[in-house]
Scaffold this active site. Structure first.
Site, PDB file in Angstrom:
ATOM      1  N   HIS A  28       3.122  -2.580   5.930  1.00  0.00           N
ATOM      2  CA  HIS A  28       1.682  -2.438   6.148  1.00  0.00           C
ATOM      3  C   HIS A  28       0.981  -3.769   6.470  1.00  0.00           C
ATOM      4  O   HIS A  28       1.534  -4.822   6.275  1.00  0.00           O
ATOM      5  CB  HIS A  28       1.012  -1.664   5.000  1.00  0.00           C
ATOM      6  CG  HIS A  28       1.025  -2.329   3.661  1.00  0.00           C
ATOM      7  ND1 HIS A  28       0.275  -1.869   2.611  1.00  0.00           N
ATOM      8  CD2 HIS A  28       1.704  -3.400   3.180  1.00  0.00           C
ATOM      9  CE1 HIS A  28       0.489  -2.628   1.565  1.00  0.00           C
ATOM     10  NE2 HIS A  28       1.338  -3.554   1.875  1.00  0.00           N
ATOM     11  N   GLU A  29      -0.208  -3.660   7.039  1.00  0.00           N
ATOM     12  CA  GLU A  29      -0.979  -4.829   7.506  1.00  0.00           C
ATOM     13  C   GLU A  29      -0.201  -5.663   8.517  1.00  0.00           C
ATOM     14  O   GLU A  29      -0.248  -6.891   8.495  1.00  0.00           O
ATOM     15  CB  GLU A  29      -1.392  -5.719   6.319  1.00  0.00           C
ATOM     16  CG  GLU A  29      -2.123  -5.038   5.199  1.00  0.00           C
ATOM     17  CD  GLU A  29      -3.420  -4.379   5.624  1.00  0.00           C
ATOM     18  OE1 GLU A  29      -3.990  -4.791   6.636  1.00  0.00           O
ATOM     19  OE2 GLU A  29      -3.839  -3.424   4.934  1.00  0.00           O
TER      20      GLU A  29
END
Lengths: 601, 601
Positions: free
Chosen positions: A442-443
């Site tokens: 994620h990110e």
């Protein structure tokens, strides 16, 4: 069996006050009311809430993940209790202005407090982290109306925030987002589209939820240049701040994950059944830049989360290794001798040292990044602020990716030290391992961080960021060369850095002429550069420990400093030598991946 | 979304019939009735049962792990259905004599069949693997009475087997086992004690369960020299083979694991509430040697299981990468161009190539080990049989540990290719990752394999095993030097092997004088030696592929061979260079782990 030891407080103190000299920040106007004592008070409050309210339900909310009955999402009440306790401390506004109800704490102290919540319970703390990140964007780029309607609610935790970027058909390719935002009368927009993997996308933990949504205003340019940012509340907010009608943001389903189960992960549909009203943030078509402002701090947050999961596992396995008797030294064949604690075995100590080197090194890096945020915000000159911003920009891909990879490896070692027990759900370490696996995704995935670093960051502004890092590195090397026991490390770091920079220089012409080929091994560069950065964080720590050792305050403090020096030595002897092999495919402009035909698999 | 593609059959064919020349085994008396066709028939039957009966409930039995209500263990019926289908094929006795109801298949074919069940469902196949291993011990070391009572039942699957070694207070330290076995009249023994982590320890999948239990006869020597082996049935068996009274083997509890949830993992108590009768296997106090006979094959089985979990993940992520459109090349900024399949991205191809290199290389190693079992059993001379046994002994720690580590890494890459989806339970790859994490622990942890390799195997019989491996390696190097495109690989492998052997030679005096220090970095040796062994398996495959390419049968076959050559290249360029850094702490006799005081952590 759950171990609630969330941090080695002596290490936290060392990082903040000895390595990063956080106390000097009290000399700046913004933090003039603060002192070492107020910093400590904040840290102690965070520690107490983390231990008492966050840690106890870490396993519970893994075992009882959010449930959706078609109407509402149910979550164990302990999650809300913890977040209520967090709200009460005011930490959601820790770094904000007094007039916003904040404490004007420096970023490095806020992040250190946040690290304690993350360590205690990564899933529950996610709601707080997303809310802070959301508030930052609205504070920075929102209109006065948006601030009035949302900012106070977010900072007080009456509303929680989300980042609604990803769509099912687009994944990492933000260029391909299709959610639309059609202008209405009264300056608002009607949103329509679907988002996926939205953490905290629906729940009843707060009165309201403020989604920050990327969407396209029809007629705008294609690709990332046509993306705008919108505030989209779950409940519309009246001008007096009271909650109005339900906005049409619908929960299309919950996502069931391997770990990090305590955080609701959602599929959301906007405007599918009725009117979904949003307000534009800033200018049209500038949404991605605003979101990246938020994402950069979110990436430090991801790195820090990875560190803290690693840290928890390290402390749990250290306790276990000290307490569990198991076997004898390989040269002792006498079965009548008592069994030794696991920690007496060289290979167990290797696994502890590796964990210590990964997690304390990465913790130093994340807190250093937070310290750069302070320099960027309150540095003493324009030049100092600009330098800090540049350096932070360069290091962010490492801050995000290195802990995600190596503190996950630390979690694997923590399981290994526990043997069969570590693989069971009766011990906490398997959960840390499952939770931590998300952080490489994620990110911005690892691959995206690698392209960001090699494709953009190292060459931006004619390589100014890299030169700046080189200067900082050299300062550490020069200082370490003055200290006999650190000389060899200084030389090794200088040599590894020469390897990285000479490889990069040889690569530059190809980056310009055949970026496809030059970037094919971007991941190798991310790993090699990351290892050098981590070696540097260790040498910085070793310098402080070496200077402090002669005047250490008692045996415990001496042990602490010796441990730092030893972990530094381990990193330099066992990890830094890997850099040469990591660089191999870059040095040879290896095209094995590019020339592999998809049919050959 | 569950992907039931359990193997690349072209690869299986390549490994068995092109690399390992399994067809030549039909020239041996024991396998004279066999042919390429009967081998294929066995493989096809295994493949069909694996796909139809094992794969479909792989997720189901992860989500519905065994439950114990205090009386009985309930398991989803699909597990029993699959094992019933397996029983019906006769695979439990695949390698056994015709007179025992077996098929007299060579080990390499039996293991290949077993690999398909493992790939389809590692947890369900565990019951079969433990039963076969158990039957092997009874066949080899059991009395005629034990064979009559248990062997037929095990080979037909009426009874399933377990290996009951581990005790809560002893873990890996078998020397500290305390379960006792007191002689009775009639030559039997009464057992008393507790075991933990006993896979398949209780269930109703078979009529009976035969535990092979390590225990001490009172008065025997302490330590491992006083351990004996016993058959302990769940239901006593009458002389006519019918089942008698319940023996006092009680399920004290089920263990809840991170993965591999479909296999009951148990705590068992023996003789706590009544009479637990066991029969001695072989001589008193020789139990560990018998158990190790079983464990060596079990260790190949563990390695093979790790490979197959890696293989499943590789195939699933390969499918996903071919089908999922996502982004564009980094140099293409035109958002109106259609998105490319993931496989078009260099970094995704890197992750696929890495997986291919890990899983196909490790598959080659495990099947090679199985082929050595055949040489050991039916080799054409005493010398050939002895050599095979020696080589297998040396390689077993690698066969067990390397796939456990690197095919787990492959599973992590399979998740990464899936992005956020890979972290969800809607896709199969997260389960493979959880399941695979066990393999570094059971049947001897990584640390134990490392001590076995460096502390025992490389020096046994004056280094005879190592010399033998060196000879085999040199043969491959010599052959590869004759082929222009493989020359560089041959040179690189020779250089890496020189690095390993010179490091080892320098270490030998210290192994004799200060084993503690020499063994402190045993793990580094395990990793470095493992990487060389794997490079060797790749060069062997490349030699076959290079020779076959010009006469390849159509485009698909050409693609297949090119893929093998390319994966070999990837391993040599990106993995083999790591060996130097792995050896660093051994070359310098690094004492960082030994000299780290427990108080310094």
């Amino acid at each position: 069996m759950q171990d609630a030891q969330i941090i080695k407080t002596r290490d936290l103190e060392f990082q903040l006050f000895e390595v990063l000299e956080a106390e000097t920040l009290t000399q700046r106007a913004r933090h003039a009311d603060h002192s070492r004592e107020t910093f400590n008070a904040a840290l102690e409050t965070a520690h107490a809430v983390a231990v008492e309210k966050f840690a106890p339900h870490n396993r519970l909310s893994d075992e009882h993940e959010p449930q959706f009955d078609g109407q509402r999402v149910s979550i164990p009440h302990e999650v809300k209790d913890a977040l209520d306790a967090l709200r009460a401390t005011g930490f959601l506004a820790a770094g904000k202005d007094y007039e916003l109800g904040g404490m004007q704490l420096p970023a490095v102290i806020s992040f250190a407090c946040l690290s304690l919540f993350k360590s205690a319970n990564i899933a529950t703390s996610s709601y707080a982290m997303l809310t802070s990140a959301n508030a930052n964007v609205i504070e920075r780029f929102g209109s006065e109306t948006q601030k009035r309607k949302y900012l106070g609610a977010l900072l007080e935790g009456r509303a929680f925030g989300t980042m609604a970027l990803t769509e099912p058909q687009a994944g990492s390719s933000l260029s391909d987002l299709t959610t639309s935002a059609t202008p209405n009368a009264h300056g608002t927009y009607s949103l329509r589209g679907n988002k996926i993997f939205i953490s905290g996308g629906d729940h009843e933990l707060s009165e309201n939820i403020v989604h920050l949504v990327l969407a396209r205003i029809p007629g705008g340019p294609p690709g990332v240049k046509g993306i705008s940012l919108f505030t989209v509340p779950k409940f519309r907010v009246n001008d007096d701040g009271s909650l109005g009608a339900r906005n049409d943001v619908a929960l299309a389903g919950l996502i069931h994950k391997m770990g990090w189960r305590g955080t609701t992960s959602t599929m959301l549909s906007f405007g599918e059944h009725g009117e979904c009203i949003g307000e534009l943030v800033g200018e049209p078509h500038h949404g991605l830049a605003y979101m990246f402002h938020m994402m950069n701090e979110a990436r430090i947050g991801v790195g820090l989360g990875a560190v803290m999961l690693g840290y928890r596992g390290y402390l749990a396995s250290l306790d276990y290794a000290r307490e569990r008797p198991q076997g004898r030294h390989p040269t002792n064949k006498n079965p009548l001798d008592p069994q030794l604690p696991l920690i007496e075995h060289a290979d167990v100590r290797r696994m502890l040292l590796a964990q210590k080197a990964y997690v304390e090194g990465a913790y130093a890096l994340c807190l250093y990044a937070a310290r750069l945020v302070d320099e960027q915000n309150t540095g003493e000159s324009d030049a100092a602020r600009a330098e800090a911003a540049l350096l932070l920009d360069l290091l962010t891909p490492i801050v995000k990716s290195w802990p995600s990879q190596w503190c996950l490896e630390a979690n694997s070692l923590a399981i290994q030290i526990h043997g069969g027990y570590g693989y069971t759900r009766e011990y906490p370490v398997e959960q840390f391992y499952r939770d931590n696996r998300l952080n490489m995704i994620h990110e911005g995935t690892h691959g995206i961080q690698a392209l960001d670093l090699l494709g953009r960051k190292v060459t931006m502004k004619q390589g100014a960021a890299l030169k700046l890092f080189s200067r900082e590195l050299q300062r550490t090397i020069d200082a370490a060369r003055e200290q006999e026991p650190l000389k060899l490390h200084a030389d090794a770091l200088a040599a590894a850095w020469r390897d990285v920079t000479s490889t990069l220089e040889a690569l530059l012409p190809t980056l310009a002429s055949d970026a496809e080929l030059a970037l094919a091994n971007a991941n190798a560069f991310l790993e090699a550069f990351g290892h050098v950065v981590l070696a540097w964080t260790w040498l910085r720590q070793a310098l402080v420990a070496h200077a402090a050792l002669p005047r250490a305050n008692g045996a415990a403090d001496q042990d602490f400093y010796r441990g730092k020096l030893h972990a530094c030595q381990w990193f330099f002897r066992c990890e830094l030598p890997r850099v040469a092999a990591m660089l191999a495919p870059l040095r040879t402009l290896d095209d094995t991946t590019l020339s592999m035909s998809p049919q050959w698999f």
